[in-house]
Design an enzyme around this catalytic site. Structure first.
Site, PDB file in Angstrom:
ATOM      1  N   ILE A  52       0.809  -1.223   0.000  1.00 57.87           N
ATOM      2  CA  ILE A  52       0.000   0.000   0.000  1.00 57.87           C
ATOM      3  C   ILE A  52       0.838   1.266   0.000  1.00 57.87           C
ATOM      4  O   ILE A  52       0.293   2.374   0.008  1.00 57.87           O
ATOM      5  CB  ILE A  52      -0.960   0.020   1.210  1.00 57.87           C
ATOM      6  CG1 ILE A  52      -0.184  -0.139   2.526  1.00 57.87           C
ATOM      7  CG2 ILE A  52      -2.014  -1.062   1.062  1.00 57.87           C
ATOM      8  CD1 ILE A  52      -1.048  -0.030   3.764  1.00 57.87           C
ATOM      9  N   GLU A  54       5.138   2.817  -1.000  1.00 59.64           N
ATOM     10  CA  GLU A  54       6.540   2.554  -1.312  1.00 59.64           C
ATOM     11  C   GLU A  54       7.280   3.875  -1.384  1.00 59.64           C
ATOM     12  O   GLU A  54       6.842   4.816  -2.044  1.00 59.64           O
ATOM     13  CB  GLU A  54       6.674   1.803  -2.635  1.00 59.64           C
ATOM     14  CG  GLU A  54       8.086   1.330  -2.930  1.00 59.64           C
ATOM     15  CD  GLU A  54       8.128   0.366  -4.108  1.00 59.64           C
ATOM     16  OE1 GLU A  54       9.125  -0.363  -4.220  1.00 59.64           O
ATOM     17  OE2 GLU A  54       7.169   0.342  -4.909  1.00 59.64           O
ATOM     18  N   GLY A  55       8.394   3.948  -0.664  1.00 59.88           N
ATOM     19  CA  GLY A  55       9.208   5.150  -0.675  1.00 59.88           C
ATOM     20  C   GLY A  55      10.662   4.818  -0.902  1.00 59.88           C
ATOM     21  O   GLY A  55      11.018   3.687  -1.243  1.00 59.88           O
ATOM     22  N   THR A  56      11.509   5.827  -0.707  1.00 60.89           N
ATOM     23  CA  THR A  56      12.939   5.650  -0.935  1.00 60.89           C
ATOM     24  C   THR A  56      13.544   4.682   0.065  1.00 60.89           C
ATOM     25  O   THR A  56      14.439   3.902  -0.271  1.00 60.89           O
ATOM     26  CB  THR A  56      13.660   7.006  -0.822  1.00 60.89           C
ATOM     27  OG1 THR A  56      13.041   7.937  -1.709  1.00 60.89           O
ATOM     28  CG2 THR A  56      15.128   6.859  -1.185  1.00 60.89           C
ATOM     29  N   PHE A  57      13.042   4.707   1.296  1.00 61.89           N
ATOM     30  CA  PHE A  57      13.676   3.944   2.366  1.00 61.89           C
ATOM     31  C   PHE A  57      12.850   2.775   2.871  1.00 61.89           C
ATOM     32  O   PHE A  57      13.312   2.029   3.723  1.00 61.89           O
ATOM     33  CB  PHE A  57      13.995   4.880   3.544  1.00 61.89           C
ATOM     34  CG  PHE A  57      14.812   6.074   3.159  1.00 61.89           C
ATOM     35  CD1 PHE A  57      16.169   5.947   2.896  1.00 61.89           C
ATOM     36  CD2 PHE A  57      14.232   7.326   3.040  1.00 61.89           C
ATOM     37  CE1 PHE A  57      16.925   7.048   2.524  1.00 61.89           C
ATOM     38  CE2 PHE A  57      14.985   8.435   2.671  1.00 61.89           C
ATOM     39  CZ  PHE A  57      16.343   8.294   2.409  1.00 61.89           C
ATOM     40  N   LYS A  78       5.709  -2.109   7.840  1.00 61.93           N
ATOM     41  CA  LYS A  78       6.692  -1.253   7.171  1.00 61.93           C
ATOM     42  C   LYS A  78       8.023  -1.979   7.105  1.00 61.93           C
ATOM     43  O   LYS A  78       8.674  -2.208   8.118  1.00 61.93           O
ATOM     44  CB  LYS A  78       6.844   0.070   7.927  1.00 61.93           C
ATOM     45  CG  LYS A  78       7.821   1.051   7.263  1.00 61.93           C
ATOM     46  CD  LYS A  78       7.862   2.381   7.997  1.00 61.93           C
ATOM     47  CE  LYS A  78       8.831   3.356   7.333  1.00 61.93           C
ATOM     48  NZ  LYS A  78       8.851   4.671   8.019  1.00 61.93           N
ATOM     49  N   ASP A 165       9.481  15.744   7.332  1.00 58.82           N
ATOM     50  CA  ASP A 165       8.856  15.336   6.072  1.00 58.82           C
ATOM     51  C   ASP A 165       7.337  15.407   6.178  1.00 58.82           C
ATOM     52  O   ASP A 165       6.625  14.469   5.844  1.00 58.82           O
ATOM     53  CB  ASP A 165       9.302  13.912   5.698  1.00 58.82           C
ATOM     54  CG  ASP A 165       9.064  13.590   4.220  1.00 58.82           C
ATOM     55  OD1 ASP A 165       8.869  14.543   3.425  1.00 58.82           O
ATOM     56  OD2 ASP A 165       9.067  12.403   3.861  1.00 58.82           O
TER      57      ASP A 165
END
Length: 459
Positions: A52, A54-57, A78, A165
Site C-alpha cells: 500500500i 513505497e518510498g525511498t527507504f 513497514k 517530512d
C-alpha cells in the site's frame, strides 16, 4: 511496544486463498513472497494482502492477523530497506514508542528483525488519498484537518522531534470518521533539547562551507541567484593575537552578479552541507537556502503549504526538483523583497533580478478555487488564465506551470453548500503566520492551536 499479536498460526494455503480474494499485481506478489522469505516468522502471524506504499527507504504492506478470540485485525507492515542505518531505524522506533499512539500520532505494535531486515508493525488506519479529496472537502473539513495536524505537531515538538517530512501522504486522513494519524519518522531529527535519546546522535553537523551562487531563469528571464556570506565564528583569545589577514567582504561578488548567467568562479565554489531532508514542494526557505540551524519551524512551514493546497484546492501547489526553482515559486507567492529580508535573519543573502510583489493569499486561493474571476488584475501574469478555470494557461517558463494540479472545480452553488463562500479572514491570517518566511517568528504549533480560527473547537 505491545507484545506480538496473539494469533492463530497461518498456513501458506490460507495466504494463497487470501491473495486470490484480493487481486494484486505480479510484481507485488513477488515482493510479498520475498518478504516472507527474508522474515519467515511473518507467515506464522500475518496474511499479507497488498503493498500500500513505497518510498525511498521503505515499503508498506497491508496485512491481516487472526486473533486468539477469533477476530481479525488489520495491520500496516513497514519493511525498511536493508541499507538503512541501524541508529536511524532505532531512532524511528523510539519516536513511535515514546510519542506515538496518541494525539494523532501513529504508534507501533511490534517489530520483527532478522539479520539486516526489519519490519515495523503498526495499526492499520483506513484512509483516503489526499489528491482524490483535496478538491471536494468542505471548509469545515479543512478546518478540522489542519487543527488535527497541528495537534500532532504540537505533540511531537513537545518531545523535541523535528519530523522533517510533513506532507499529506504522511498524515493519514479518514474523511468519514474524521480520524487522523501522523506517520513515517524515518527522516526525523532532534532539537538540541530532545527527549528522544537516539535522536541526539542525529543532530546535524554541517560543514563550514559556502553555497554555490546558482541562478534560475524562469518566466521572462527571471534569475534568482542565492548567495551566502562566508561562514564566520567568534575568535578565541589566542587567535585574536595573530596578524589580521587582508579584509574580505562578507559578500563575494563576481562578474555574473545581477546578470542572467553564472560565471566559472561561482560554479567552482563548494556546496554547503546542511540538512535537506523532506519532499520537494514542502521544504521551508531555510532548508532551501541550506541554513545549518533548522528547528521545528520547518514542520510548521510544511503545514502551511498543506493548508495552502486545502484552501486553493490545488495539489501539489509547489512542485520543483531544484531547490532554487522552489525558492522562486515561494517568491512568486510571498514576494521577493520579503524573502530577501527574511533570509538575512538566518545568515543568507538572496539576489533577485526582478521585484516580485507579495500576493494577497485570500485572492490567490479564491481565484484558484473558482470563487473569483481569473481576470483579476491583482494576480500576476503567472496565474492568469482563461475565464474557464479548468483551462489554466501559463507561460511555458512560468514557475507556476503545472505546479498546481487542475483540481476539482465546483459550481458556485456547490461551493456555497460546502461553505467556501463564507471563509473567515482568520484562516488566511493563520496561513500567513504558517508561511512566515522567517523561522524565528513563524507560528508554533502550540500558538497555532490557540488561534481564533479554532475558538469553537475543543483541544
Amino acid at each position: 511496544m505491545e507484545a506480538a499479536p496473539a494469533v492463530q498460526r497461518s498456513t501458506h494455503q490460507s495466504v494463497e486463498k487470501g491473495r486470490s480474494r484480493h487481486k494484486i499485481s505480479r510484481d507485488v506478489e513477488t515482493d510479498i513472497t520475498y518478504l516472507y522469505e527474508v522474515l519467515p516468522q511473518l507467515s506464522q502471524i500475518f496474511r499479507i494482502i497488498d503493498k500500500i506504499g513505497e518510498g525511498t527507504f521503505s515499503s508498506v504492506y497491508l496485512a491481516e492477523a487472526q486473533m486468539t478470540d477469533g477476530s481479525r485485525r488489520m495491520f500496516a507492515l513497514k519493511h525498511l530497506i536493508p541499507t538503512s542505518h541501524p541508529v536511524r531505524i532505532a531512532a524511528e522506533l523510539q519516536c513511535l514508542t515514546v510519542a506515538g499512539g496518541t494525539e494523532n500520532v501513529m504508534g507501533v505494535t511490534y517489530c520483527f528483525r532478522k539479520e539486516h531486515h526489519v519490519v515495523i508493525v503498526m495499526p492499520y488506519m483506513e484512509h483516503q488519498t489526499f489528491v482524490d479529496v483535496v478538491g471536494s472537502l468542505s471548509f469545515e473539513d479543512v478546518k478540522h484537518y489542519i487543527f488535527h495536524l497541528l495537534k500532532a505537531l504540537r505533540h511531537i515538538h513537545k518531545f523535541g522531534i523535528i519530523h522533517r517530512d510533513i506532507k499529506p501522504t504522511n498524515f493519514l486522513f479518514n474523511q468519514q470518521r474524521r480520524e487522523y494519524s501522523l506517520v513515517d519518522f524515518g527522516l526525523a531529527q532532534g532539537t538540541h533539547d530532545t527527549q528522544i535519546e537516539l535522536l541526539k546522535g542525529l543532530l546535524s553537523k554541517p560543514k563550514r562551507e559556502e553555497v554555490i551562487p546558482r541562478k534560475i531563469v524562469s518566466s521572462k528571464h527571471r534569475s534568482v541567484p542565492v548567495r551566502t556570506p562566508l561562514n564566520q565564528r567568534q575568535k578565541t583569545p589566542a587567535e585574536s593575537q595573530k596578524p589580521k589577514p587582508p579584509a574580505v567582504s562578507p559578500m563575494l561578488t563576481c562578474n555574473c552578479y545581477m546578470t542572467d548567467r553564472v560565471c566559472n568562479i561561482c560554479l567552482s565554489r563548494k556546496q554547503q552541507v546542511a540538512p535537506r531532508a523532506g519532499t520537494p514542494g514542502f521544504r521551508a526557505p531555510e532548508v532551501l537556502t541550506k541554513c545549518p540551524n533548522q528547528g521545528t519551524a520547518i514542520d510548521m512551514w510544511s503545514a502551511g503549504v498543506i493548508l495552502l493546497s486545502l484552501l486553493s484546492g490545488r495539489y501539489p501547489f509547489f512542485k520543483a526538483n531544484d531547490d532554487l526553482i522552489a525558492l522562486t515559486q515561494i517568491m512568486t507567492i510571498r514576494g521577493s523583497k520579503e524573502t530577501i529580508e527574511a533570509a538575512k535573519t538566518f545568515g543568507k543573502s538572496i539576489v533577485c533580478s526582478r521585484e516580485l510583489p507579495r500576493l494577497d493569499l485570500r485572492i490567490l486561493c479564491e481565484t484558484l478555487r473558482g470563487l473569483r474571476s481569473w481576470d483579476d488584475s491583482s494576480l500576476p501574469a503567472e496565474f492568469q488564465a482563461s475565464r474557464n478555470p479548468a483551462e489554466v494557461k501559463l507561460d511555458a517558463g512560468s514557475p507556476a506551470k503545472k505546479h498546481m494540479s487542475s483540481g476539482s472545480f465546483k459550481s458556485s452553488a456547490e461551493l456555497q453548500e460546502m461553505g467556501w463562500d463564507k471563509v473567515p479572514d482568520d484562516v488566511y491570517d493563520l496561513l500567513d503566520k504558517l508561511l512566515d518566511l522567517n523561522p524565528a517568528t513563524r507560528i508554533t504549533a502550540s500558538m497555532a492551536l490557540q488561534h481564533p480560527l479554532f475558538k469553537d473547537m475543543t483541544d
